[in-house]
Structures are given as C-alpha cells and as structure tokens.
Design a protein around this motif. Structure first.
Motif, mmCIF file in Angstrom:
data_model
loop_
_atom_site.group_PDB
_atom_site.id
_atom_site.type_symbol
_atom_site.label_atom_id
_atom_site.label_comp_id
_atom_site.label_asym_id
_atom_site.label_seq_id
_atom_site.Cartn_x
_atom_site.Cartn_y
_atom_site.Cartn_z
ATOM 1 N N PRO A 35 58.915 47.199 44.029
ATOM 2 C CA PRO A 35 59.059 46.382 42.821
ATOM 3 C C PRO A 35 59.489 47.229 41.625
ATOM 4 C CG PRO A 35 56.916 46.016 43.871
ATOM 5 C CD PRO A 35 57.563 47.160 44.582
ATOM 6 N N ASP A 36 60.442 46.734 40.869
ATOM 7 C CA ASP A 36 60.951 47.398 39.662
ATOM 8 C C ASP A 36 61.467 48.804 39.948
ATOM 9 O OD1 ASP A 36 60.252 45.148 38.089
ATOM 10 O OD2 ASP A 36 58.187 45.888 37.953
ATOM 11 N N SER A 40 54.302 52.647 42.788
ATOM 12 C CA SER A 40 52.958 52.746 42.234
ATOM 13 C C SER A 40 52.018 53.285 43.301
ATOM 14 C CB SER A 40 52.490 51.364 41.769
ATOM 15 O OG SER A 40 51.114 51.372 41.518
ATOM 16 N N VAL A 41 51.027 54.049 42.859
ATOM 17 C CA VAL A 41 50.052 54.615 43.790
ATOM 18 C C VAL A 41 49.279 53.507 44.516
ATOM 19 C CG1 VAL A 41 48.124 54.896 42.176
ATOM 20 C CG2 VAL A 41 48.420 56.522 44.028
ATOM 21 N N GLN A 42 49.184 52.319 43.912
ATOM 22 C CA GLN A 42 48.488 51.200 44.560
ATOM 23 C C GLN A 42 49.343 50.514 45.631
ATOM 24 O OE1 GLN A 42 48.684 51.294 41.070
ATOM 25 N NE2 GLN A 42 46.608 51.994 40.665
ATOM 26 N N ASN A 43 50.661 50.708 45.577
ATOM 27 C CA ASN A 43 51.577 50.084 46.523
ATOM 28 C C ASN A 43 51.664 50.975 47.766
ATOM 29 O OD1 ASN A 43 53.675 48.942 47.938
ATOM 30 N ND2 ASN A 43 54.990 48.679 46.169
ATOM 31 N N LYS A 44 51.191 50.468 48.885
ATOM 32 C CA LYS A 44 51.173 51.225 50.136
ATOM 33 C C LYS A 44 51.965 50.454 51.189
ATOM 34 C CE LYS A 44 46.745 53.157 48.857
ATOM 35 N NZ LYS A 44 45.338 53.294 49.117
ATOM 36 N N PRO A 45 53.288 50.706 51.259
ATOM 37 C CA PRO A 45 54.107 49.980 52.237
ATOM 38 C C PRO A 45 53.593 50.185 53.657
ATOM 39 C CG PRO A 45 55.473 51.265 50.733
ATOM 40 C CD PRO A 45 54.054 51.652 50.478
ATOM 41 N N ARG A 142 51.309 63.453 41.420
ATOM 42 C CA ARG A 142 50.318 63.509 40.346
ATOM 43 C C ARG A 142 50.551 62.442 39.288
ATOM 44 N NH1 ARG A 142 50.608 69.891 40.255
ATOM 45 N NH2 ARG A 142 49.016 70.280 41.834
ATOM 46 N N GLN A 143 51.462 61.560 39.527
ATOM 47 C CA GLN A 143 51.805 60.489 38.595
ATOM 48 C C GLN A 143 51.543 59.163 39.301
ATOM 49 O OE1 GLN A 143 55.577 61.140 36.698
ATOM 50 N NE2 GLN A 143 55.905 58.963 36.345
ATOM 51 N N ASP A 144 50.869 58.239 38.626
ATOM 52 C CA ASP A 144 50.510 56.963 39.256
ATOM 53 C C ASP A 144 51.709 56.091 39.601
ATOM 54 O OD1 ASP A 144 47.862 57.630 39.244
ATOM 55 O OD2 ASP A 144 47.336 56.344 37.558
ATOM 56 N N VAL A 145 52.738 56.127 38.762
ATOM 57 C CA VAL A 145 53.939 55.328 39.013
ATOM 58 C C VAL A 145 55.134 56.269 39.012
ATOM 59 C CG1 VAL A 145 55.405 53.456 38.185
ATOM 60 C CG2 VAL A 145 52.919 53.292 37.927
ATOM 61 N N LEU A 146 55.951 56.155 40.057
ATOM 62 C CA LEU A 146 57.135 57.007 40.191
ATOM 63 C C LEU A 146 58.403 56.190 39.977
ATOM 64 C CD1 LEU A 146 56.142 59.022 43.388
ATOM 65 C CD2 LEU A 146 55.986 59.771 41.006
ATOM 66 N N PRO A 147 58.896 56.115 38.733
ATOM 67 C CA PRO A 147 60.158 55.407 38.499
ATOM 68 C C PRO A 147 61.296 56.122 39.229
ATOM 69 C CG PRO A 147 59.050 55.935 36.420
ATOM 70 C CD PRO A 147 58.337 56.664 37.510
ATOM 71 N N GLY A 148 62.170 55.356 39.817
ATOM 72 C CA GLY A 148 63.322 55.928 40.497
ATOM 73 C C GLY A 148 63.180 55.993 42.009
ATOM 74 N N ILE A 149 61.991 55.764 42.553
ATOM 75 C CA ILE A 149 61.855 55.616 44.008
ATOM 76 C C ILE A 149 62.068 54.130 44.275
ATOM 77 C CG2 ILE A 149 60.360 55.837 46.021
ATOM 78 C CD1 ILE A 149 61.248 58.514 44.913
ATOM 79 N N MET A 150 63.169 53.810 44.885
ATOM 80 C CA MET A 150 63.622 52.425 44.995
ATOM 81 C C MET A 150 63.161 51.732 46.275
ATOM 82 S SD MET A 150 67.442 53.208 43.627
ATOM 83 C CE MET A 150 67.923 51.498 43.517
#
Length: 167
Positions: A35-36, A40-45, A142-150
């Motif tokens: 998404p977006d 996110s660290v909470q998103n576990k595909p 070490r970052q909760d949200v990784l922008p750019g991982i699509m």
C-alpha cells in the motif's frame, strides 16, 4: 499515486504472466504490491504454495521491487516458513543489496526509476511433507515505514537435483 506510477503497475501486471509462463521449473510465483508503495513493519506479506514432490529440491527466491527514491542501499528481510502441519520449518534474516553501497547506483533490472530484484533466499530447500507451505516476510530495518519498497514476492522453482534419500 500519479498516472505514470499507475501505468507502470498495470504494465507489470500484464507482462509478469508472460514471463513466468515460460519457465517449466516454476512451481509458484506471486508478487504483492505494498500500500502507498511503502513497507510498514506491521505489513507482513504472506505467500502460500503447494508442494507435492518431496523428492525434489527447490530454490526459493524473494522478489523486491523498489523505487530509486528508496532511502537505503540495502534491505533486511526476515522470513518464516511454516509447513503443512503449521510447524516452523525455518526462520532467517536476509540481507539484500538493492544499490551499490559506494556509488548509490541502483542494481537489479529497471525501467526509469523502478527496479526489480530477485534474491536466492533458500537454495536447495527440501520440503519433507507434501502439502501447503507458507512464507511470511517481515521488513527488519530500523525504520517502521520504508517508502520506496513497492512490492514483495516469492518464487519457488525446482532445483537441478533431487533431494537425498532419508531413512
């Protein structure tokens, strides 16, 4: 999401089935758009696939799609593989290099500012029982949200040899 990103995503969905249909050793391949375009660290595909031939060894790859704007040269991913009985088969941390650490030049196959990578995560994996296996991926940065991982994905192919006999 801008029109160019939407067009690229649609093109990916059209071309991917053509690419994977040509590989007779492929057992499974699925990619999940995040998404977006941020992980996110909470998103576990989660990826589930069937294995019937327990005499065959398999290579398990992880697919990563990232934008050049991704803020790091690498990506740490933890996987958990569970078997048909729900028991954990393996759990490992993987270090994946997406860009040259010195120059920052993107690695992988790319068009424009989007790059695709395929990492051999579990070489010559033996699946002891027939049935459905599940791989869950977690970003371990070490970052909760990784922008750019699509997108993230899993590919399972038959390795070039059979599993050794077990007693």
């Amino acid at each position: 999401m801008n029109n160019l990103a939407l067009l690229r995503a649609m093109l990916w969905l059209l071309v991917l089935p053509l690419l994977v249909a040509c590989d007779p050793n492929r057992v499974y391949e699925t990619n999940i758009d995040l998404p977006d375009y941020a992980w996110s660290v909470q998103n576990k595909p989660s990826f589930s696939f069937d294995i019937q031939d327990t005499t065959q060894l398999y290579d398990v790859y992880f697919n990563v799609r990232n934008a050049s704007a991704y803020g790091y040269y690498n990506l740490y991913v933890k996987h958990t593989l569970t078997g048909p009985d729900g028991q954990v088969v393996s759990r490992l941390l993987h270090h994946m290099v997406l860009m040259d650490p010195k120059t920052g030049e993107p690695l992988g196959d790319g068009t424009g500012d989007i790059f695709d990578h395929q990492f051999l995560a579990l070489p010559k994996q033996r699946f002891a029982r027939p049935g459905t296996y599940t791989v869950v991926l977690e970003q371990y940065m070490r970052q909760d949200v990784l922008p750019g991982i699509m997108a993230m994905g899993v590919r399972v192919v038959k390795a070039n040899e059979k599993a050794p006999d077990t007693p």
